[in-house]
Design an enzyme around this catalytic site. Structure first.
Site, PDB file in Angstrom:
ATOM      1  N   LYS A 167       0.891  -1.178   0.000  1.00  0.00           N
ATOM      2  CA  LYS A 167       0.000   0.000   0.000  1.00  0.00           C
ATOM      3  C   LYS A 167       0.921   1.217   0.000  1.00  0.00           C
ATOM      4  CE  LYS A 167      -1.799   3.103   1.918  1.00  0.00           C
ATOM      5  NZ  LYS A 167      -1.641   4.539   1.458  1.00  0.00           N
ATOM      6  N   GLU A 218       9.307   1.754  11.083  1.00  0.00           N
ATOM      7  CA  GLU A 218      10.327   2.794  10.920  1.00  0.00           C
ATOM      8  C   GLU A 218       9.592   4.123  11.005  1.00  0.00           C
ATOM      9  OE1 GLU A 218      13.374   2.190  10.838  1.00  0.00           O
ATOM     10  OE2 GLU A 218      13.563   0.141  10.100  1.00  0.00           O
ATOM     11  N   CYS A 273      13.314  11.335   7.420  1.00  0.00           N
ATOM     12  CA  CYS A 273      13.122  10.976   8.829  1.00  0.00           C
ATOM     13  C   CYS A 273      14.383  11.105   9.675  1.00  0.00           C
ATOM     14  CB  CYS A 273      12.597   9.555   8.922  1.00  0.00           C
ATOM     15  SG  CYS A 273      13.620   8.394   8.000  1.00  0.00           S
ATOM     16  N   GLU A 324       8.631  16.738  15.020  1.00  0.00           N
ATOM     17  CA  GLU A 324       9.252  16.519  13.722  1.00  0.00           C
ATOM     18  C   GLU A 324       8.595  17.487  12.742  1.00  0.00           C
ATOM     19  OE1 GLU A 324       8.340  12.774  11.705  1.00  0.00           O
ATOM     20  OE2 GLU A 324      10.476  12.679  11.270  1.00  0.00           O
TER      21      GLU A 324
HETATM   22  P1  NAP Z   1       1.965   8.554   7.547  1.00  0.00           P
HETATM   23  O1  NAP Z   1       0.870   9.502   7.520  1.00  0.00           O
HETATM   24  O2  NAP Z   1       2.257   7.815   8.785  1.00  0.00           O
HETATM   25  O3  NAP Z   1       1.709   7.558   6.337  1.00  0.00           O
HETATM   26  C1  NAP Z   1       2.554   6.501   5.988  1.00  0.00           C
HETATM   27  C2  NAP Z   1       1.747   5.468   5.245  1.00  0.00           C
HETATM   28  O4  NAP Z   1       0.757   4.909   6.117  1.00  0.00           O
HETATM   29  C3  NAP Z   1       0.983   6.023   4.055  1.00  0.00           C
HETATM   30  O5  NAP Z   1       0.938   5.037   3.050  1.00  0.00           O
HETATM   31  C4  NAP Z   1      -0.394   6.262   4.659  1.00  0.00           C
HETATM   32  O6  NAP Z   1      -1.430   6.324   3.716  1.00  0.00           O
HETATM   33  C5  NAP Z   1      -0.528   5.053   5.555  1.00  0.00           C
HETATM   34  N1  NAP Z   1      -1.521   5.213   6.610  1.00  0.00           N
HETATM   35  C6  NAP Z   1      -2.084   6.354   7.087  1.00  0.00           C
HETATM   36  N2  NAP Z   1      -2.970   6.060   8.061  1.00  0.00           N
HETATM   37  C7  NAP Z   1      -2.975   4.720   8.209  1.00  0.00           C
HETATM   38  C8  NAP Z   1      -3.656   3.815   9.064  1.00  0.00           C
HETATM   39  N3  NAP Z   1      -4.512   4.237   9.975  1.00  0.00           N
HETATM   40  N4  NAP Z   1      -3.400   2.485   8.955  1.00  0.00           N
HETATM   41  C9  NAP Z   1      -2.502   2.035   8.052  1.00  0.00           C
HETATM   42  N5  NAP Z   1      -1.831   2.845   7.205  1.00  0.00           N
HETATM   43  C10 NAP Z   1      -2.051   4.175   7.282  1.00  0.00           C
HETATM   44  O7  NAP Z   1       3.358   9.207   7.193  1.00  0.00           O
HETATM   45  P2  NAP Z   1       3.652  10.168   5.979  1.00  0.00           P
HETATM   46  O8  NAP Z   1       2.969  11.447   6.296  1.00  0.00           O
HETATM   47  O9  NAP Z   1       3.362   9.532   4.709  1.00  0.00           O
HETATM   48  O10 NAP Z   1       5.242  10.274   6.081  1.00  0.00           O
HETATM   49  C11 NAP Z   1       5.882  11.141   6.932  1.00  0.00           C
HETATM   50  C12 NAP Z   1       6.279  10.451   8.225  1.00  0.00           C
HETATM   51  O11 NAP Z   1       6.980   9.241   7.994  1.00  0.00           O
HETATM   52  C13 NAP Z   1       7.232  11.275   9.029  1.00  0.00           C
HETATM   53  O12 NAP Z   1       6.852  11.272  10.371  1.00  0.00           O
HETATM   54  C14 NAP Z   1       8.581  10.592   8.855  1.00  0.00           C
HETATM   55  O13 NAP Z   1       9.537  10.745   9.836  1.00  0.00           O
HETATM   56  C15 NAP Z   1       8.196   9.181   8.742  1.00  0.00           C
HETATM   57  N6  NAP Z   1       9.230   8.443   8.008  1.00  0.00           N
HETATM   58  C16 NAP Z   1      10.034   7.578   8.686  1.00  0.00           C
HETATM   59  C17 NAP Z   1      11.032   6.892   8.026  1.00  0.00           C
HETATM   60  C18 NAP Z   1      11.921   5.924   8.730  1.00  0.00           C
HETATM   61  O14 NAP Z   1      12.586   5.158   8.085  1.00  0.00           O
HETATM   62  N7  NAP Z   1      11.962   5.899  10.040  1.00  0.00           N
HETATM   63  C19 NAP Z   1      11.198   7.065   6.654  1.00  0.00           C
HETATM   64  C20 NAP Z   1      10.356   7.933   6.003  1.00  0.00           C
HETATM   65  C21 NAP Z   1       9.361   8.611   6.691  1.00  0.00           C
HETATM   66  P3  NAP Z   1      -1.751   7.667   2.890  1.00  0.00           P
HETATM   67  O15 NAP Z   1      -1.465   7.274   1.518  1.00  0.00           O
HETATM   68  O16 NAP Z   1      -3.192   7.970   3.120  1.00  0.00           O
HETATM   69  O17 NAP Z   1      -0.851   8.748   3.399  1.00  0.00           O
END
Ligand code: NAP
Ligand code: MG
Length: 511
Positions: A206, A282, A316, A413
């Site tokens: 996904k 992650e 991140c 963040e």
């Molecule tokens: P996010 O909102 O957590 O979304 C990540 C993924 O999860 C997207 O595909 C999102 O779908 C999906 N998602 C959202 N709600 C969900 C739920 N209730 N159940 C299952 N899946 C769900 O994060 P983002 O805004 O895309 O990315 C930014 C964040 O990711 C930042 O906090 C960043 O630090 C973190 N990040 C961490 C790493 C690491 O390796 N540690 C790497 C990259 C990013 P949608 O398509 O609807 O958004």
């Protein structure tokens, strides 16, 4: 990724014709919205769709399927069939490896197409994708392909009078769900998929709705190189429906997630509520950078700014809280300021760009609100702090000082090109410096700039993070990556990342 980030600004780039971009836009506009289930592209069950934007122009570039729980059910059923009855987990490991190497070759042959696609969809500069995401993704894929033939259990030494035999096997965990964010969409999907496939799992991906296009292209190449039907399923759609359905699904064995801490927490809860599926998380970061007076200040300033410019701060592990020894505070700030002045900001697909736009208006407004809240509380902006006017979700490179540790800019963040710089006393003991760095709910990465080995080793031991980067060194994709505290759970990359996609079966064999 950090080494690549450090090298991004001013990287030499092959010339890109506007024609390639026009051709890509045409192809995307004609691409029917579809999910990939059991080797076939088909409309989502509901027929609903979502629009995908170019964050540099705010123009629509594609329409994708809005998959939901119904599509996830079909995808998980296909993945389960492929796991139970299909050839994938039963293939000789060398054949799985060969298919993964073939996938790497197919992606490599289309590198420029992927770079352009990713820059159009996620906004990042071509230079950063060519030096970062593409080579890291390919290295990771080939590394995992090599591991496919080296997954092994153990047979302990037998005692002389032991009847029978004891050993343990490693088996693929089963159906692996992969849920990825928009900030490094190509790399995140490829890295997780490579680990899952090398281990013999089948998958449902996904991708992030904001930048799903490279995942769809990877899915098509999986088909073309001959990875069997049902092994790689892709359901685009919203996190709250398609993502949530995967997290809740009773027939998914593992969910490998990269994204925010809040969604990670909800995935872990859903896993606990449903079938206790395994989780690898992650999550976010608020990474500290500690600069001592004996460091190469020019190099440190360059690298700190290059890292926050890499993906426009939407990375991140980006160092966003800088702690600097008092005697070089002014010198470091001056150099960081100058490095920010030199950043060329523009569309990612423009060859001269060092830093592209942020992903969306929502992310940009969120960053601006956090910064403005802290400025009102007494922090000072040496530069930036605001969105750039005009089309595209651009943000000013931002340098903040005089922030207290309880302000939002120091704790949350921001995920924008914004850095907070705070001095510490020249005679501060290492434990006090570490306490500043560790004052966060996150623990993903820390960067350290110092020449004295006692300082370096002392601080490495005190930092509460999953990674420490010293003097901008390293950059090998296969080191384990992941966080402690609320930055995550588990590690990715190499044999340690691979082991999450396996289960252990212990055998006590008598005769
Ligand atoms: P996010 O909102 O957590 O979304 C990540 C993924 O999860 C997207 O595909 C999102 O779908 C999906 N998602 C959202 N709600 C969900 C739920 N209730 N159940 C299952 N899946 C769900 O994060 P983002 O805004 O895309 O990315 C930014 C964040 O990711 C930042 O906090 C960043 O630090 C973190 N990040 C961490 C790493 C690491 O390796 N540690 C790497 C990259 C990013 P949608 O398509 O609807 O958004
Ligand atoms: Mg996009």
């Amino acid at each position: 990724m950090t080494q690549a980030a450090n090298e991004t600004a001013g990287a030499p780039a092959p010339a890109h014709s506007g024609e390639a971009l026009d051709a890509l836009r045409r192809t995307l506009s004609q691409q029917p919205p579809a999910v990939l289930i059991d080797g076939t592209w088909r409309a989502s069950v509901s027929g609903r769709t979502l629009e995908v934007d170019d964050p540099a122009s705010e123009n629509r570039i594609a329409v994708i399927a809005a998959g939901d729980g119904h599509d996830i059910d079909l995808a998980v059923a296909a993945a389960r069939r492929a796991f139970r009855e299909g050839p994938w987990p039963r293939l000789p490991a060398s054949k799985r490896a060969a298919l993964l190497f073939a996938l790497a070759d197919a992606i490599e042959a289309r590198q420029e197409e992927f770079a352009l696609l990713e820059s159009l969809d996620a906004g990042h500069s071509l230079a950063s994708i060519r030096k970062g995401d593409l080579p890291l993704g390919l290295r990771s894929l080939r590394d995992y392909a090599g591991w496919a033939t080296k997954i092994a259990g153990e047979v302990p030494m037998r005692s002389a009078d032991q009847a029978g035999m004891d050993y343990f096997l490693r088996e693929p965990i089963g159906v692996a769900a992969i849920v990825t964010p928009w900030n490094a969409p190509f790399l995140m999907v490829l890295q997780k998929l490579a680990a899952a496939l090398a281990a013999g799992c089948t998958t449902v991906i996904k991708p992030a709705e904001l930048a799903p296009l490279s995942a769809l292209r990877i899915g098509e190449l999986c088909r073309q190189v001959g990875i069997p039907d049902g092994v790689v399923n892709i359901v685009t759609g919203e996190g709250a429906s398609a993502g949530q359905a995967l997290a809740e699904h009773p027939d998914v064995n593992l969910i490998s997630f990269t994204g925010s801490t809040e969604v990670g927490r909800s995935i872990m809860a859903a896993a606990a509520r449903s079938n206790l599926k395994r989780v690898v998380l992650e999550l976010g970061g608020k990474s500290p950078v500690v600069v001592f007076a004996d460091a190469d200040v020019d190099k440190a300033a360059q690298a700190i700014v290059a890292e926050i410019a890499f993906k426009s701060g939407q990375y991140c592990a980006a160092g966003s809280r800088v702690f600097v020894q008092h005697s070089i505070h002014g010198a470091l700030l001056e150099r960081m300021h100058a490095a920010m002045d030199r950043l060329r900001i523009g569309a990612g697909y423009d060859e001269t760009t060092d830093m592209g736009p942020m992903i969306s208006q929502r992310q940009r407004q969120r960053a601006e609100a956090i910064i403005q809240h802290s400025l009102a509380a007494g922090a000072r902006a040496l530069r930036g702090g605001r969105a750039r006017p005009g089309p595209g979700y651009f943000f000013e490179p931002t340098l903040l000082t005089e922030a207290s540790a309880d302000m939002r800019i120091a704790r949350e963040e921001i995920f924008a090109p914004a850095i907070v710089v705070t001095p510490f006393a020249d005679d501060a003991p290492l434990a006090a410096v570490a306490a500043l760095a560790n004052d966060s709910r996150y623990g993903l990465s820390a960067k350290l700039w110092a020449r004295d080995l006692g300082t370096v080793h002392g601080l490495i031991g005190l930092l509460e993070t999953g990674q420490v980067i010293v003097n901008g060194g390293g950059g090998e994709a296969t080191l384990p990556f992941g966080g402690v505290k609320q930055s995550g759970y588990g590690r990715e990359n190499g044999h340690i990342g691979l082991s999450a996609f396996t289960e252990i079966k212990a055998v006590r064999l008598g005769y």
